[in-house]
Design a protein around this motif. Structure first.
Motif, short mmCIF file in Angstrom:
data_model
loop_
_atom_site.label_atom_id
_atom_site.label_comp_id
_atom_site.label_asym_id
_atom_site.label_seq_id
_atom_site.Cartn_x
_atom_site.Cartn_y
_atom_site.Cartn_z
N GLY A 1 0.66 -1.14 0.07
CA GLY A 1 0.13 0.14 0.02
C GLY A 1 0.89 1.27 -0.04
O GLY A 1 0.53 2.10 -0.73
N VAL B 1 -6.11 3.08 -1.95
CA VAL B 1 -5.56 3.22 -0.51
C VAL B 1 -6.69 2.84 0.62
O VAL B 1 -6.53 2.17 1.40
CB VAL B 1 -4.93 4.45 -0.04
CG1 VAL B 1 -4.59 4.57 1.38
CG2 VAL B 1 -3.74 4.85 -1.02
N TYR C 1 -6.78 -0.98 0.62
CA TYR C 1 -5.73 -1.52 1.27
C TYR C 1 -5.96 -1.56 2.89
O TYR C 1 -5.62 -2.39 3.39
CB TYR C 1 -4.31 -0.53 1.05
CG TYR C 1 -3.61 -1.18 -0.10
CD1 TYR C 1 -2.75 -2.57 0.10
CD2 TYR C 1 -3.72 -0.56 -1.38
CE1 TYR C 1 -2.32 -3.03 -1.09
CE2 TYR C 1 -2.90 -1.26 -2.58
CZ TYR C 1 -2.09 -2.22 -2.11
OH TYR C 1 -1.54 -2.61 -3.30
#
Length: 208
Positions: free
Chosen positions: A66, A125, A128
């Motif tokens: 990530g 993100v 993640y």
């Protein structure tokens, strides 16, 4: 007629079988555990299996993947904010006049391209973060989501790896981050498919 003492038909009398006799031992109760236990399909109690050591490595690789993805997204955003697109198209072999015209058109769309890139970065993100949280909880669907993301993103970066040279002075930075990202995702996939961790995630589906 008075009911004789101890007659079972008199529920209010101490002699009734549903009442404990006076002076007798207190009723016994089945002991209960101090923690919750999951039940299987047959109603039997099972404690959740402890996580194998490989889970810590998988979580660390998730954070690394990530972070590399976010770093690459930031670099690409900076590039799109500062790049001379006409020069980039010339490096692709396009005549200067055509490169200038197309570059001017791309310049007009620069803001939209940057905004869409930032939105896509935030969404990925967020995925993640969600993946990390539920991997730590033992959710097998999070492991499957991670497998899909790792394969698709690694293939996407691999396809663009040799096109990074078009970005001029940023090419070395992009290639270095891309190679590191692909390596981390391969390590993530190997860890996720190894038997101890795979079996633990599969078992957690039935105990949580």
């Amino acid at each position: 007629m008075n009911t004789p003492a101890g007659n079972p038909s008199n529920p209010g009398h101490p002699g009734h079988p549903d009442e404990p006799a006076r002076g007798g031992p207190p009723p016994r109760y089945a002991p209960t555990g101090g923690h919750n236990r999951a039940r299987d399909g047959h109603g039997q109690n099972h404690d959740p299996a402890p996580a194998p050591p490989q889970l810590k490595r998988l979580l660390g690789l998730t954070v690394a993947s990530g972070a590399l993805y976010a770093a690459l997204g930031v670099v690409v955003t900076v590039i799109y904010s500062t790049m001379d697109f006409a020069a980039m198209y010339q490096r692709m072999g396009m005549p200067a006049e055509d490169a200038g015209q197309i570059g001017a058109m791309v310049e007009q769309m620069r803001g939209i391209s940057i905004a869409s890139g930032v939105i896509g970065l935030v969404v990925l993100v967020g995925l993640y973060v969600m993946e990390y949280v539920f991997l730590a909880k033992g959710a097998n669907w999070a492991r499957i989501l991670g497998i899909v993301l790792a394969i698709l993103s690694a293939l996407g970066f691999l396809g663009n790896l040799f096109g990074f040279w078009l970005y001029g002075q940023w090419a070395i930075v992009l290639i270095a981050i891309g190679i590191a990202f692909i390596a981390v995702n391969i390590a993530w996939l190997v860890t996720a498919f190894r038997a101890p961790l795979r079996n633990w995630f599969t078992a957690q589906r039935y105990t949580r």
